[in-house]
Design a protein around this motif. Structure first.
Motif, PDB file in Angstrom:
ATOM      1  N   LEU A 124      49.313 -29.233   2.854  1.00  0.00           N
ATOM      2  CA  LEU A 124      49.220 -30.541   2.196  1.00  0.00           C
ATOM      3  C   LEU A 124      48.186 -31.418   2.890  1.00  0.00           C
ATOM      4  O   LEU A 124      47.519 -32.228   2.260  1.00  0.00           O
ATOM      5  CB  LEU A 124      50.579 -31.252   2.229  1.00  0.00           C
ATOM      6  N   LEU A 125      48.068 -31.254   4.204  1.00  0.00           N
ATOM      7  CA  LEU A 125      47.139 -32.105   4.956  1.00  0.00           C
ATOM      8  C   LEU A 125      45.712 -31.582   4.924  1.00  0.00           C
ATOM      9  O   LEU A 125      44.765 -32.357   4.944  1.00  0.00           O
ATOM     10  CB  LEU A 125      47.594 -32.216   6.417  1.00  0.00           C
ATOM     11  N   GLY A 126      45.561 -30.260   4.884  1.00  0.00           N
ATOM     12  CA  GLY A 126      44.228 -29.698   5.096  1.00  0.00           C
ATOM     13  C   GLY A 126      43.512 -29.174   3.861  1.00  0.00           C
ATOM     14  O   GLY A 126      42.294 -29.061   3.862  1.00  0.00           O
ATOM     15  N   LEU A 127      44.252 -28.867   2.808  1.00  0.00           N
ATOM     16  CA  LEU A 127      43.599 -28.229   1.660  1.00  0.00           C
ATOM     17  C   LEU A 127      43.182 -29.247   0.608  1.00  0.00           C
ATOM     18  O   LEU A 127      43.819 -30.281   0.444  1.00  0.00           O
ATOM     19  CB  LEU A 127      44.552 -27.229   1.002  1.00  0.00           C
ATOM     20  N   GLU A 128      42.116 -28.919  -0.108  1.00  0.00           N
ATOM     21  CA  GLU A 128      41.733 -29.717  -1.275  1.00  0.00           C
ATOM     22  C   GLU A 128      42.832 -29.554  -2.339  1.00  0.00           C
ATOM     23  O   GLU A 128      43.491 -28.519  -2.405  1.00  0.00           O
ATOM     24  CB  GLU A 128      40.425 -29.173  -1.863  1.00  0.00           C
ATOM     25  N   GLN A 129      42.959 -30.579  -3.209  1.00  0.00           N
ATOM     26  CA  GLN A 129      44.012 -30.531  -4.233  1.00  0.00           C
ATOM     27  C   GLN A 129      43.922 -29.270  -5.100  1.00  0.00           C
ATOM     28  O   GLN A 129      44.922 -28.655  -5.440  1.00  0.00           O
ATOM     29  CB  GLN A 129      43.948 -31.748  -5.161  1.00  0.00           C
ATOM     30  N   ARG A 130      42.665 -28.907  -5.458  1.00  0.00           N
ATOM     31  CA  ARG A 130      42.512 -27.748  -6.325  1.00  0.00           C
ATOM     32  C   ARG A 130      43.005 -26.469  -5.647  1.00  0.00           C
ATOM     33  O   ARG A 130      43.543 -25.581  -6.294  1.00  0.00           O
ATOM     34  CB  ARG A 130      41.049 -27.565  -6.742  1.00  0.00           C
ATOM     35  N   GLU A 131      42.786 -26.403  -4.334  1.00  0.00           N
ATOM     36  CA  GLU A 131      43.254 -25.233  -3.593  1.00  0.00           C
ATOM     37  C   GLU A 131      44.774 -25.180  -3.568  1.00  0.00           C
ATOM     38  O   GLU A 131      45.366 -24.116  -3.700  1.00  0.00           O
ATOM     39  CB  GLU A 131      42.740 -25.294  -2.153  1.00  0.00           C
ATOM     40  N   VAL A 132      45.385 -26.361  -3.386  1.00  0.00           N
ATOM     41  CA  VAL A 132      46.848 -26.415  -3.385  1.00  0.00           C
ATOM     42  C   VAL A 132      47.361 -25.933  -4.742  1.00  0.00           C
ATOM     43  O   VAL A 132      48.252 -25.087  -4.829  1.00  0.00           O
ATOM     44  CB  VAL A 132      47.354 -27.863  -3.112  1.00  0.00           C
ATOM     45  N   LEU A 133      46.758 -26.442  -5.813  1.00  0.00           N
ATOM     46  CA  LEU A 133      47.188 -26.041  -7.157  1.00  0.00           C
ATOM     47  C   LEU A 133      47.003 -24.550  -7.370  1.00  0.00           C
ATOM     48  O   LEU A 133      47.865 -23.875  -7.934  1.00  0.00           O
ATOM     49  CB  LEU A 133      46.381 -26.807  -8.215  1.00  0.00           C
ATOM     50  N   TYR A 134      45.877 -24.043  -6.886  1.00  0.00           N
ATOM     51  CA  TYR A 134      45.625 -22.612  -7.070  1.00  0.00           C
ATOM     52  C   TYR A 134      46.657 -21.792  -6.311  1.00  0.00           C
ATOM     53  O   TYR A 134      47.242 -20.849  -6.835  1.00  0.00           O
ATOM     54  CB  TYR A 134      44.204 -22.241  -6.629  1.00  0.00           C
ATOM     55  N   ARG A 135      46.904 -22.179  -5.055  1.00  0.00           N
ATOM     56  CA  ARG A 135      47.868 -21.430  -4.249  1.00  0.00           C
ATOM     57  C   ARG A 135      49.244 -21.383  -4.901  1.00  0.00           C
ATOM     58  O   ARG A 135      49.916 -20.364  -4.893  1.00  0.00           O
ATOM     59  CB  ARG A 135      48.007 -22.076  -2.878  1.00  0.00           C
ATOM     60  N   LEU A 136      49.650 -22.524  -5.452  1.00  0.00           N
ATOM     61  CA  LEU A 136      51.004 -22.588  -6.004  1.00  0.00           C
ATOM     62  C   LEU A 136      51.080 -22.047  -7.428  1.00  0.00           C
ATOM     63  O   LEU A 136      52.017 -21.369  -7.794  1.00  0.00           O
ATOM     64  CB  LEU A 136      51.512 -24.031  -5.994  1.00  0.00           C
ATOM     65  N   TYR A 137      50.088 -22.393  -8.228  1.00  0.00           N
ATOM     66  CA  TYR A 137      50.256 -22.194  -9.678  1.00  0.00           C
ATOM     67  C   TYR A 137      49.170 -21.345 -10.321  1.00  0.00           C
ATOM     68  O   TYR A 137      48.842 -21.544 -11.484  1.00  0.00           O
ATOM     69  CB  TYR A 137      50.334 -23.572 -10.363  1.00  0.00           C
ATOM     70  N   HIS A 138      48.620 -20.394  -9.567  1.00  0.00           N
ATOM     71  CA  HIS A 138      47.530 -19.623 -10.177  1.00  0.00           C
ATOM     72  C   HIS A 138      48.007 -18.740 -11.323  1.00  0.00           C
ATOM     73  O   HIS A 138      47.218 -18.230 -12.095  1.00  0.00           O
ATOM     74  CB  HIS A 138      46.764 -18.805  -9.119  1.00  0.00           C
ATOM     75  N   GLU A 139      49.321 -18.559 -11.459  1.00  0.00           N
ATOM     76  CA  GLU A 139      49.794 -17.749 -12.594  1.00  0.00           C
ATOM     77  C   GLU A 139      50.205 -18.624 -13.785  1.00  0.00           C
ATOM     78  O   GLU A 139      50.672 -18.136 -14.801  1.00  0.00           O
ATOM     79  CB  GLU A 139      50.975 -16.867 -12.156  1.00  0.00           C
ATOM     80  N   GLU A 140      50.061 -19.921 -13.616  1.00  0.00           N
ATOM     81  CA  GLU A 140      50.450 -20.844 -14.696  1.00  0.00           C
ATOM     82  C   GLU A 140      49.185 -21.393 -15.370  1.00  0.00           C
ATOM     83  O   GLU A 140      48.088 -21.266 -14.853  1.00  0.00           O
ATOM     84  CB  GLU A 140      51.230 -22.039 -14.123  1.00  0.00           C
ATOM     85  N   THR A 141      49.383 -22.030 -16.527  1.00  0.00           N
ATOM     86  CA  THR A 141      48.263 -22.718 -17.160  1.00  0.00           C
ATOM     87  C   THR A 141      48.265 -24.147 -16.634  1.00  0.00           C
ATOM     88  O   THR A 141      49.223 -24.885 -16.841  1.00  0.00           O
ATOM     89  CB  THR A 141      48.443 -22.746 -18.689  1.00  0.00           C
ATOM     90  N   VAL A 142      47.207 -24.491 -15.938  1.00  0.00           N
ATOM     91  CA  VAL A 142      47.167 -25.792 -15.272  1.00  0.00           C
ATOM     92  C   VAL A 142      46.026 -26.620 -15.840  1.00  0.00           C
ATOM     93  O   VAL A 142      44.931 -26.104 -16.059  1.00  0.00           O
ATOM     94  CB  VAL A 142      46.970 -25.598 -13.746  1.00  0.00           C
TER      95      VAL A 142
END
Ligand SMILES: [Zn+2]
Length: 216
Positions: A124-142
Protein backbone atom coordinates in the motif's frame (compact mmCIF):
# COMPACT_ATOMS: atom_id res chain seq x y z
CA UNK A 1 -7.34 15.82 15.13
CA UNK A 2 -9.36 17.47 12.43
CA UNK A 3 -9.26 17.05 8.67
CA UNK A 4 -11.34 18.65 5.97
CA UNK A 5 -11.58 18.18 2.24
CA UNK A 6 -13.69 19.43 -0.63
CA UNK A 7 -14.72 17.96 -4.00
CA UNK A 8 -11.91 19.94 -5.68
CA UNK A 9 -9.36 17.73 -3.91
CA UNK A 10 -8.22 20.41 -1.47
CA UNK A 11 -7.37 19.23 2.02
CA UNK A 12 -6.43 20.77 5.32
CA UNK A 13 -5.84 19.09 8.64
CA UNK A 14 -4.57 19.84 12.10
CA UNK A 15 -3.32 17.75 15.02
CA UNK A 16 -3.10 19.22 18.49
CA UNK A 17 -1.92 17.88 21.79
CA UNK A 18 -2.42 19.44 25.21
CA UNK A 19 0.76 21.16 26.42
CA UNK A 20 1.00 19.00 29.52
CA UNK A 21 -0.01 15.74 27.85
CA UNK A 22 2.42 12.84 28.00
CA UNK A 23 3.66 11.97 24.52
CA UNK A 24 2.56 8.51 23.49
CA UNK A 25 5.24 5.92 22.90
CA UNK A 26 6.26 5.30 19.32
CA UNK A 27 4.76 1.83 19.52
CA UNK A 28 1.46 2.87 21.06
CA UNK A 29 -1.51 1.11 19.55
CA UNK A 30 -4.32 3.01 17.87
CA UNK A 31 -6.53 2.49 20.94
CA UNK A 32 -3.84 3.87 23.24
CA UNK A 33 -3.41 6.91 21.00
CA UNK A 34 -7.05 7.87 20.73
CA UNK A 35 -8.39 6.84 24.15
CA UNK A 36 -12.17 7.08 24.43
CA UNK A 37 -12.57 9.46 21.53
CA UNK A 38 -15.16 9.71 18.83
CA UNK A 39 -15.04 10.33 15.11
CA UNK A 40 -17.45 12.97 13.91
CA UNK A 41 -17.92 12.97 10.16
CA UNK A 42 -19.68 15.97 8.69
CA UNK A 43 -20.89 16.09 5.11
CA UNK A 44 -21.76 19.57 4.01
CA UNK A 45 -23.11 19.49 0.46
CA UNK A 46 -23.52 22.69 -1.55
CA UNK A 47 -27.16 21.79 -1.94
CA UNK A 48 -29.23 19.78 0.47
CA UNK A 49 -28.86 19.16 4.15
CA UNK A 50 -25.76 19.02 6.24
CA UNK A 51 -25.28 15.57 7.69
CA UNK A 52 -23.28 14.50 10.72
CA UNK A 53 -22.41 10.94 11.72
CA UNK A 54 -20.72 10.00 14.99
CA UNK A 55 -18.99 6.73 15.76
CA UNK A 56 -16.92 5.68 18.75
CA UNK A 57 -13.21 5.05 18.30
CA UNK A 58 -13.71 1.57 19.66
CA UNK A 59 -12.09 -0.52 16.97
CA UNK A 60 -8.43 -1.48 16.81
CA UNK A 61 -7.69 0.56 13.70
CA UNK A 62 -8.83 3.82 12.14
CA UNK A 63 -9.97 1.78 9.14
CA UNK A 64 -12.17 -0.34 11.44
CA UNK A 65 -13.79 2.78 12.92
CA UNK A 66 -14.48 4.22 9.47
CA UNK A 67 -15.95 0.89 8.36
CA UNK A 68 -18.33 1.13 11.34
CA UNK A 69 -19.27 4.65 10.23
CA UNK A 70 -20.10 3.53 6.70
CA UNK A 71 -22.05 0.54 8.02
CA UNK A 72 -24.12 2.64 10.45
CA UNK A 73 -24.56 5.95 8.70
CA UNK A 74 -24.50 5.14 5.03
CA UNK A 75 -25.55 1.50 5.29
CA UNK A 76 -23.05 0.62 2.63
CA UNK A 77 -20.84 -2.39 3.29
CA UNK A 78 -17.36 -0.87 3.18
CA UNK A 79 -13.88 -2.16 3.90
CA UNK A 80 -10.72 -0.13 4.31
CA UNK A 81 -7.06 -1.04 4.36
CA UNK A 82 -4.83 1.79 5.53
CA UNK A 83 -1.08 2.05 5.97
CA UNK A 84 1.26 4.81 7.15
CA UNK A 85 4.91 4.89 8.15
CA UNK A 86 5.32 8.45 9.37
CA UNK A 87 6.29 9.74 5.93
CA UNK A 88 3.92 8.07 3.53
CA UNK A 89 0.33 6.97 3.74
CA UNK A 90 -1.65 4.73 1.45
CA UNK A 91 -5.00 3.07 1.49
CA UNK A 92 -7.59 1.03 -0.29
CA UNK A 93 -11.34 1.35 0.11
CA UNK A 94 -13.85 -1.16 -1.18
CA UNK A 95 -17.49 -0.24 -1.15
CA UNK A 96 -20.45 -2.29 -2.23
CA UNK A 97 -22.66 -0.15 -4.41
CA UNK A 98 -26.36 0.09 -3.53
CA UNK A 99 -27.58 -1.70 -6.65
CA UNK A 100 -25.08 -4.53 -6.31
CA UNK A 101 -27.87 -7.03 -5.52
CA UNK A 102 -28.93 -6.90 -9.19
CA UNK A 103 -25.47 -7.96 -10.19
CA UNK A 104 -25.37 -11.50 -11.59
CA UNK A 105 -21.97 -12.09 -10.07
CA UNK A 106 -23.27 -13.03 -6.61
CA UNK A 107 -19.97 -13.53 -4.82
CA UNK A 108 -18.17 -10.52 -6.34
CA UNK A 109 -18.16 -8.66 -3.02
CA UNK A 110 -16.80 -11.55 -0.95
CA UNK A 111 -14.19 -12.29 -3.60
CA UNK A 112 -13.08 -8.64 -3.82
CA UNK A 113 -12.74 -8.38 -0.04
CA UNK A 114 -10.90 -11.68 0.20
CA UNK A 115 -8.40 -10.58 -2.45
CA UNK A 116 -7.92 -7.16 -0.86
CA UNK A 117 -7.18 -8.88 2.47
CA UNK A 118 -3.97 -10.18 0.91
CA UNK A 119 -2.55 -6.66 0.42
CA UNK A 120 0.48 -5.91 2.58
CA UNK A 121 1.33 -2.63 4.28
CA UNK A 122 4.51 -2.24 2.20
CA UNK A 123 2.48 -2.71 -0.97
CA UNK A 124 0.00 0.00 0.00
CA UNK A 125 2.88 2.35 0.76
CA UNK A 126 5.24 1.51 -2.08
CA UNK A 127 3.25 0.47 -5.14
CA UNK A 128 1.52 2.63 -7.72
CA UNK A 129 -2.29 2.31 -7.61
CA UNK A 130 -2.37 0.50 -10.93
CA UNK A 131 0.10 -2.07 -9.64
CA UNK A 132 -2.01 -2.63 -6.54
CA UNK A 133 -5.08 -3.14 -8.73
CA UNK A 134 -3.22 -5.49 -11.01
CA UNK A 135 -1.86 -7.55 -8.12
CA UNK A 136 -5.27 -7.94 -6.55
CA UNK A 137 -7.68 -7.97 -9.45
CA UNK A 138 -5.89 -9.03 -12.60
CA UNK A 139 -8.51 -11.74 -13.13
CA UNK A 140 -11.39 -9.28 -12.84
CA UNK A 141 -12.69 -6.63 -15.22
CA UNK A 142 -11.45 -3.39 -13.76
CA UNK A 143 -12.25 0.14 -14.87
CA UNK A 144 -9.70 2.75 -13.83
CA UNK A 145 -10.75 6.37 -13.51
CA UNK A 146 -8.39 9.28 -14.08
CA UNK A 147 -6.38 10.06 -10.97
CA UNK A 148 -7.21 13.26 -9.14
CA UNK A 149 -4.44 15.41 -7.70
CA UNK A 150 -4.83 16.46 -4.06
CA UNK A 151 -3.41 19.66 -2.67
CA UNK A 152 -3.35 21.71 0.49
CA UNK A 153 -6.11 24.29 0.55
CA UNK A 154 -7.31 26.51 3.37
CA UNK A 155 -10.80 27.99 3.59
CA UNK A 156 -9.90 30.72 6.06
CA UNK A 157 -10.62 34.34 5.15
CA UNK A 158 -10.71 37.71 6.85
CA UNK A 159 -14.52 37.48 6.93
CA UNK A 160 -14.44 34.15 8.75
CA UNK A 161 -11.78 35.29 11.15
CA UNK A 162 -13.76 38.48 11.82
CA UNK A 163 -16.85 36.51 12.62
CA UNK A 164 -14.91 34.18 14.93
CA UNK A 165 -13.57 37.23 16.78
CA UNK A 166 -17.04 38.75 16.96
CA UNK A 167 -18.33 35.64 18.71
CA UNK A 168 -15.83 36.26 21.55
CA UNK A 169 -18.02 39.19 22.59
CA UNK A 170 -17.57 42.89 22.93
CA UNK A 171 -16.11 42.84 26.46
CA UNK A 172 -13.50 40.23 25.68
CA UNK A 173 -12.40 42.06 22.50
CA UNK A 174 -12.13 45.41 24.27
CA UNK A 175 -10.13 43.76 27.08
CA UNK A 176 -7.63 42.39 24.57
CA UNK A 177 -7.40 45.78 22.86
CA UNK A 178 -6.74 47.49 26.19
CA UNK A 179 -3.90 45.07 26.91
CA UNK A 180 -2.38 44.73 23.46
CA UNK A 181 -3.50 47.77 21.46
CA UNK A 182 -4.47 45.61 18.49
CA UNK A 183 -5.54 42.04 17.86
CA UNK A 184 -3.35 39.64 15.92
CA UNK A 185 -4.64 36.23 15.05
CA UNK A 186 -3.33 33.47 12.89
CA UNK A 187 -5.02 30.65 11.03
CA UNK A 188 -3.95 27.36 12.66
CA UNK A 189 -4.03 25.53 9.34
CA UNK A 190 -2.14 27.77 6.91
CA UNK A 191 -0.58 30.30 9.33
CA UNK A 192 -2.03 33.31 7.50
CA UNK A 193 -1.91 36.26 9.89
CA UNK A 194 -4.85 38.59 10.42
CA UNK A 195 -4.31 41.97 12.04
CA UNK A 196 -7.08 44.07 13.58
CA UNK A 197 -6.64 47.61 14.83
CA UNK A 198 -8.92 49.05 17.50
CA UNK A 199 -10.81 50.86 14.71
CA UNK A 200 -11.26 47.57 12.79
CA UNK A 201 -12.73 45.98 15.90
CA UNK A 202 -15.17 48.83 16.46
CA UNK A 203 -16.39 48.51 12.86
CA UNK A 204 -16.67 44.75 13.33
CA UNK A 205 -18.73 45.13 16.51
CA UNK A 206 -21.17 47.35 14.65
CA UNK A 207 -21.52 45.09 11.68
CA UNK A 208 -20.20 41.55 12.01
CA UNK A 209 -21.63 40.54 8.63
CA UNK A 210 -23.43 37.26 8.05
CA UNK A 211 -22.12 34.19 9.86
CA UNK A 212 -20.00 32.15 7.47
CA UNK A 213 -21.25 28.65 6.61
CA UNK A 214 -20.10 26.18 9.24
CA UNK A 215 -17.53 23.79 7.84
CA UNK A 216 -16.68 21.81 10.94
ZN1 LIG B 1 -5.95 29.37 6.71
Amino acid sequence: LMAESNPGGELRAIARIAEDAALPSEHASFRELVGDGQIVITLDPKEGHRYQGIVGLDHDTLGGCLEAYFGQSEQLPTRLWLAADGERAGGLLLQRLPDASQNQDVDAWERSVHLADTIKQEELLGLEQREVLYRLYHEETVRVFDPKALSFGCTCSRERMSYALYTLGKDELRDILREQGAIDTQCHFCHTKYHYTAADIEILLEDPGAPPPVIH
